[in-house]
Motif scaffolding. Structure first.
Motif, PDB file in Angstrom:
ATOM      1  N   TRP C  10      22.407  44.425  49.657  1.00  0.00           N
ATOM      2  CA  TRP C  10      23.284  43.126  49.702  1.00  0.00           C
ATOM      3  C   TRP C  10      24.754  43.609  48.874  1.00  0.00           C
ATOM      4  CZ3 TRP C  10      23.713  38.643  51.753  1.00  0.00           C
ATOM      5  CH2 TRP C  10      22.269  38.239  52.360  1.00  0.00           C
ATOM      6  N   ALA C  12      25.867  46.607  48.959  1.00  0.00           N
ATOM      7  CA  ALA C  12      26.753  47.444  50.107  1.00  0.00           C
ATOM      8  C   ALA C  12      27.650  46.269  50.885  1.00  0.00           C
ATOM      9  CB  ALA C  12      25.922  48.322  50.667  1.00  0.00           C
ATOM     10  N   LEU C  13      27.027  45.191  51.320  1.00  0.00           N
ATOM     11  CA  LEU C  13      27.837  44.544  52.061  1.00  0.00           C
ATOM     12  C   LEU C  13      28.750  43.617  51.104  1.00  0.00           C
ATOM     13  CD1 LEU C  13      27.923  42.537  54.567  1.00  0.00           C
ATOM     14  CD2 LEU C  13      26.304  40.987  53.680  1.00  0.00           C
ATOM     15  N   GLY C  16      31.369  46.308  50.795  1.00  0.00           N
ATOM     16  CA  GLY C  16      31.982  46.712  51.902  1.00  0.00           C
ATOM     17  C   GLY C  16      33.080  45.481  52.429  1.00  0.00           C
ATOM     18  N   VAL C  17      32.735  44.378  52.209  1.00  0.00           N
ATOM     19  CA  VAL C  17      33.592  43.285  52.678  1.00  0.00           C
ATOM     20  C   VAL C  17      34.811  43.224  51.708  1.00  0.00           C
ATOM     21  CG1 VAL C  17      33.788  40.704  52.609  1.00  0.00           C
ATOM     22  CG2 VAL C  17      31.804  41.691  53.734  1.00  0.00           C
ATOM     23  N   MET C  45      29.912  51.686  48.241  1.00  0.00           N
ATOM     24  CA  MET C  45      29.294  51.463  49.008  1.00  0.00           C
ATOM     25  C   MET C  45      28.116  52.482  49.553  1.00  0.00           C
ATOM     26  SD  MET C  45      30.469  49.891  52.575  1.00  0.00           S
ATOM     27  CE  MET C  45      29.707  48.802  53.539  1.00  0.00           C
ATOM     28  N   SER C 103      29.160  55.428  55.596  1.00  0.00           N
ATOM     29  CA  SER C 103      30.044  55.596  54.062  1.00  0.00           C
ATOM     30  C   SER C 103      30.156  56.833  53.824  1.00  0.00           C
ATOM     31  CB  SER C 103      29.241  54.623  53.380  1.00  0.00           C
ATOM     32  OG  SER C 103      27.878  55.062  53.206  1.00  0.00           O
ATOM     33  N   SER C 129      35.057  50.424  55.702  1.00  0.00           N
ATOM     34  CA  SER C 129      34.123  49.470  54.831  1.00  0.00           C
ATOM     35  C   SER C 129      33.653  48.199  55.758  1.00  0.00           C
ATOM     36  CB  SER C 129      35.038  48.784  53.794  1.00  0.00           C
ATOM     37  OG  SER C 129      35.447  49.754  52.917  1.00  0.00           O
ATOM     38  N   ALA C 133      30.190  47.662  56.799  1.00  0.00           N
ATOM     39  CA  ALA C 133      29.455  46.209  56.183  1.00  0.00           C
ATOM     40  C   ALA C 133      28.977  45.571  57.574  1.00  0.00           C
ATOM     41  CB  ALA C 133      30.675  45.649  55.722  1.00  0.00           C
ATOM     42  N   VAL C 136      25.511  46.760  57.976  1.00  0.00           N
ATOM     43  CA  VAL C 136      24.586  46.300  57.027  1.00  0.00           C
ATOM     44  C   VAL C 136      24.272  44.669  57.188  1.00  0.00           C
ATOM     45  CG1 VAL C 136      24.362  45.728  54.378  1.00  0.00           C
ATOM     46  CG2 VAL C 136      25.399  47.771  55.292  1.00  0.00           C
ATOM     47  N   SER C 137      25.153  43.964  57.505  1.00  0.00           N
ATOM     48  CA  SER C 137      25.035  42.711  57.902  1.00  0.00           C
ATOM     49  C   SER C 137      24.210  42.572  59.109  1.00  0.00           C
ATOM     50  CB  SER C 137      26.399  41.725  58.035  1.00  0.00           C
ATOM     51  OG  SER C 137      26.706  42.431  59.449  1.00  0.00           O
TER      52      SER C 137
END
Lengths: 207, 171, 674
Positions: C10, C12-13, C16-17, C45, C103, C129, C133, C136-137
């Motif tokens: 989470w 990282a997400l 990333g965003v 990240m 990353s 990113s 992201a 990850v999502s």
């Protein structure tokens, strides 16, 4: 060769019995030796000792002995054009000789052999499979109708692009070409000092 | 429990690390301090100034001829053309100055104000008053129109500030 | 550790965003603080994802079977080597692996990029990113969280698929992933250049180097994949035109095209639009490959289990493709060529045709891969597009490309004339013709194989001639000995001569592919003591005698091994032991279907490849398949040479000062005497 020994009871031997046993075993050894030499040349189906495995289940699905039809070049050629329906993405021949757990490809192989035994030719057998399963049974789509696009669109696209590229290049080359050798006076404009400097710069560059 | 604490610490650390440049820009203001990547780690082949491109072309023409790929006529034509190009590039770069080649002739007077002498972002002020490219590294210099006077970045059209260093663009 | 892992995901997400937003806004508005924050976001990240990877590995090594992923892909008795590689054996873990590697690459790119590309970096951070992201999502929202727990704890896990229990499995996927993933870096630089409008040739340096790295990883990954398929899958080949294989080949082809055409841009300032399009296209193809591998849209041997994850990728592909295309077209006016082609007969022109063929082959592979879908849409019938189709379409194209590999280097840059070309082509052409004649006399009649080998001879002749003439030129100029001249030639022109070494590797690969035209195979069921013979295309005969079958237990499997004695024309070569393996879990319960372990006896000329199919009626009478695969080792050697050449090309140059001290090749100026 099988050897049996009697372990039960006492060993009673008179002279005659001893000789008989000696001669018998000699003959036996000779016979088995001859037997062995006979066996070794090439595959003699059905000969040779083949004991049971300790746990056959570990060796996978029980298989049938290979027959001549399995190695037949014509059968093989047919099977290489047929797509195994087990979901393996291989042709029938490759599947049945690779994934020995698959039961679909051996069944299809049986069918091919049967049809061939009925006297059908290769194309006929393939037609039979197509009737039964649809064109997806073929490893490559038949060359007709829309499938022709599958075969020829890439090549035609490349040829078309090649022609366009040639024309474009020719035009580029023509627009860039008009100075055959007019550059000499241009370069002569460099003073000896400038040329010397250029030389210095060039020497620093390694090629 | 321990994991949750570790996770929270991790998150807090990451958020601090990411947002620090925004809240305390002065700490990181210098930014982008890449390890020793000035010009000395770079391949001369990565230099794409007109001078370098023309010089490389000359070298290559010579080599192609030595290996028999160019005919004499083609060689002459190409040679002329690229010598001319190289000379043009050289002239544009440092009009009539041989100072750098001859070494440090009495330490060049580094100006205090940033106006009179162009400045290379890596090699400092240039000795040549009207240089467009740095004579050390061939990079475009600050005073060229359309480039930031402080850091040499190419500017956006109609920009009032440099988007890289924030310096005001001279009208 | 799964809680920590999920939290790290989470985090990282989130980071990333933020990194994507800060990067793009910071870049576009020239906000140095935001740009800096984006840079830190990529590092953060990377840190968070590494924590997630460590958590997953921890769960794997702790045999925490309450974690669904651990239970699905490992068991207590799995060798430790494969427990580690289970990280990327399954869908979920490989998504994590992907995001992490991305990353790491992104951080490296930010740290290693020289200072004067500084204004590109915020955008690079933004793109990296965003992409990471996205991955990850997918894990968090696509039901693909590797840290998901089960409502119960199994006694033992399912174990790793036996086909993945092979040293190839430990190295092949990471290499392929590294290649796949690192394409994102050049793509990020391309997007950065487009966004910042810095579209001079300078940014190419950054892109070229990362593309080369990516190309190298992908090449090694593909070769290792072929090796793994060959030794593990048991069908006796290394390339089956499977959609997943095709998906890895596509970006390789477009990147190879880029690595050639980029030279034209560097030297002449031409083809800027084309080069950018190639980089963007390569990246889109890598995402497309991921989509194919993970969606199950196209049936394939080694795709992951089908899941909704594929649709995330399809959506991502469409959005990213549209966005990049829009950006690209909006910047087209800035990408005008600086020079014109000087002659139709020039290296530039030959490179353009080489690009045409690379892209053409990529198109035809893509076309074939998608044709089943297309056919279903257009004519409503499903068709199968297998190796016969691909071979028919691509072999001629591949041969044409091989020919160009030999022709290109012989033509001078800028312009060439016909008499010169005749002189250049004399030796290599003769070599090619002689190769063909010798093979014809030796009895080779397969047209394509003959062509491949003759062209191989031609290209090899070209490469040797290039080295020889270069060395001779140095020898004449500086009086260097030939060995020294050769060494310096390579050392000072790593890109050119390293490239020729790659060409040599390609020739060897083509010759090896041609060898497969002479594959022979036969099946036999043998009792102990019986033997079968198979005739090699070289004319000798192998005899394989079945000695018997043994069964024993190994760490995580029950092995049934057949022993065969091999002789060639009466001379004993040794013993081969193909196996059947029944894998079991820690409690001795069978886990997967029995798998085959092939026995291979290799030399430079051919491989003898033996598969144990099974046994008849539970006796020692066993069914075997014997295959002779000519020239297989040449594939592996070719791959190694390609990797070597790639490394030489990539090897960083010395400092300008050091270069200066090495005397270069002297150039005469106009007006001087020759």
């Amino acid at each position: 060769m099988t050897v049996t020994r009697r372990h039960d009871g006492e060993l009673h031997l008179n002279r005659r019995a001893f000789l008989t046993l000696g001669a018998g075993s000699f003959l036996g050894v000779v016979a088995s030796w001859r037997h062995a030499t006979l066996q070794s040349p090439d595959s003699l189906p059905g000969t040779g000792p083949s004991g049971r495995l300790w746990d056959p289940a570990r060796a996978g699905r029980p298989l049938e002995p290979v027959t001549t039809a399995d190695n037949d070049a014509v059968i093989r050629a047919i099977e290489k054009q047929l797509h195994c329906t087990c979901g393996c993405n291989l042709d029938v021949y490759t599947c049945r000789t690779t994934d020995f757990t698959c039961t679909v490809s051996p069944a299809m192989h049986e069918q091919v052999v049967d049809l061939a035994a009925q006297g059908m030719t290769g194309p006929q057998i393939i037609d039979q499979f197509v009737r039964q399963h649809g064109v997806a049974i073929l490893m490559a789509p038949p060359k007709r109708g829309f499938n022709l696009a599958g075969y020829f669109v890439p090549s035609l696209a490349i040829i078309a692009a090649g022609v366009v590229l040639t024309l474009v290049l020719r035009r580029w080359a023509r627009t860039a070409a008009p100075d055959p050798v007019p550059a000499r006076p241009l370069a002569a404009a460099g003073t000896p000092e400038e040329l010397e400097r250029l030389r210095g710069e060039l020497d620093r560059l390694s090629v | 429990m321990l994991e949750l604490v570790a996770g929270i610490l991790l998150a807090a650390g990451a958020v601090y690390f990411v947002l620090r440049p925004i809240f305390r820009p002065q700490l990181t203001g210098n930014g982008n301090r890449e390890p020793g990547n000035g010009s000395d780690g770079e391949d001369p082949e990565d230099d794409f100034s007109p001078r370098a491109v023309a010089l490389r072309a000359l070298k290559e023409i010579e080599f192609d001829r030595a290996t028999g790929k160019l005919s004499d006529a083609d060689y002459d034509a190409l040679k002329n053309r690229y010598t001319a190009e190289a000379l043009t590039a050289l002239r544009a770069e440092r009009p009539g100055s041989e100072k750098r080649e001859t070494g440090n002739v009495a330490a060049p007077p580094f100006p205090v104000s940033r106006v009179p002498f162009p400045v290379c972002p890596t090699h400092g002020p240039r000795p040549e008053a009207d240089a467009v490219f740095c004579s050390e590294c061939g990079r475009r210099l600050a005073t060229a129109p359309g480039y930031c006077a402080r850091c040499g970045t190419a500017l956006e059209r109609d920009a009032h500030y440099c988007h890289s260093c924030g310096a005001r663009v001279a009208a | 550790m799964t809680l920590l892992g999920t939290l790290a995901l989470w985090l990282a997400l989130l980071v990333g965003v933020w990194g994507a937003l800060a990067g793009f806004v910071g870049g576009l508005n020239g906000r140095a603080d935001l740009a800096h924050s984006a840079r830190h976001a990529v590092f953060a990240m990377c840190g968070a994802l590494l924590v997630a990877v460590v958590s997953l590995e921890w769960a794997l090594f702790q045999h925490d079977f309450n974690v669904e992923y651990v239970a699905a892909y490992t068991s207590r008795n799995l060798p430790i080597f494969y427990t580690w590689s289970a990280l990327y054996a399954g869908q979920k873990g490989s998504l994590l692996f992907w995001a992490t590697v991305l990353s790491v690459f992104g951080s490296l790119a930010l740290v290693l990029t020289p200072r004067h590309h500084r204004e590109l970096l915020p955008y690079v951070a933004g793109v990296v990113s965003l992409a990471a992201a996205f991955f990850v999502s997918v894990m968090l929202f696509g039901h693909a969280n590797p840290f998901q727990r089960l409502p119960y704890t199994p006694l033992d896990g399912n174990g790793l698929n036996p086909q993945l229990q092979n040293p190839g499995m430990v190295f092949h996927p990471p290499m392929l992933y590294l290649g796949y993933i690192s394409i994102t870096i050049p793509f990020a630089f391309a997007i950065a250049a487009l966004l910042s409008r810095r579209l001079d040739t300078d940014w190419l340096v950054a892109i070229r180097k990362w593309t080369l790295l990516s190309w190298l990883f992908l090449s090694i990954g593909i070769c290792l994949g072929m090796w793994w398929a060959y030794v593990e899958l048991g069908w006796g080949g290394y390339w089956a035109w499977d959609p997943v294989e095709n998906a890895s080949l596509l970006p390789w082809l477009t990147m190879t095209a880029f690595l050639h055409s980029v030279m034209i841009q560097e030297k002449r300032g031409m083809l800027k639009k084309w080069n950018l399009a190639l980089i963007i296209g390569s990246w889109l193809l890598s995402i497309f490959g991921t989509f194919i591998t993970r969606s199950g849209v196209i049936s394939s041997v080694h795709s992951f289990t089908q899941s909704s994850v594929g649709y995330f990728f399809l959506a991502f592909l469409i959005v990213a493709g549209t966005a990049s295309f829009a950006l690209y077209t909006s910047r087209l006016p800035l990408l005008a060529a600086e020079a014109r082609l000087e002659s139709m007969v020039s290296r530039e022109a030959s490179f353009l045709f080489n690009n045409l063929l690379f892209i053409g082959i990529a198109f035809s592979v893509l076309w074939g891969t998608l044709f089943p879908i297309l056919s279903e849409l257009v004519q409503g019938t499903k068709v199968t597009v297998g190796p016969p189709f691909f071979n028919q379409v691509n072999i001629p194209l591949g041969l044409a490309l091989l020919a160009l590999t030999g022709i290109g280097p012989l033509i001078a840059w800028r312009r060439a004339s016909i008499p010169n070309l005749q002189r250049q082509f004399a030796v290599p052409g003769t070599v090619g013709v002689f190769t063909a004649l010798i093979l014809l006399v030796a009895g080779m009649r397969d047209f394509y194989a003959l062509m491949a080998m003759a062209l191989g001879g031609f290209v090899a002749g070209t490469v040797v001639q290039e080295f020889a003439r270069g060395a001779r030129a140095r020898h004449r100029q500086y009086g260097e000995g030939y060995a020294l001249a050769l060494g310096r030639l390579l050392a000072r022109n790593r890109r050119r001569y390293g490239g020729y070494i790659v060409h040599t590797g390609i020739v060897i690969l083509f010759v090896a592919f041609a060898g497969m035209a002479f594959k022979t195979e036969t099946e036999a069921s043998l009792r102990p003591g019986e033997s079968a013979s198979i005739k090699s295309p070289y004319g000798w005969t192998y005899r394989l005698t079945h000695l018997g079958i043994s069964q024993y237990d190994a760490l995580n499997r029950q092995v049934t091994a057949a022993t065969l004695e091999v002789t060639r024309d009466g001379k004993r070569l040794g013993v081969l032991t193909p196996e059947k393996r029944q894998h079991v879990d820690g409690l001795g319960r069978p886990t997967f279907q029995p798998s085959s372990e092939v026995g291979i006896r290799s030399d430079l000329r051919e491989d003898l490849y033996v598969v144990l199919g099974g046994v008849v009626n539970g006796t020692e009478q066993a069914v075997f398949r014997f295959t002779i695969n000519p020239l297989v080792w040449w594939v592996w050697y070719g791959g190694m040479i390609i990797a070597l050449g790639g490394l030489i090309v990539m090897w960083p140059g010395g400092s300008p000062a050091a270069k200066r001290s090495q005397a270069g090749y002297a150039v005469r100026l106009v007006g001087e005497d020759r």
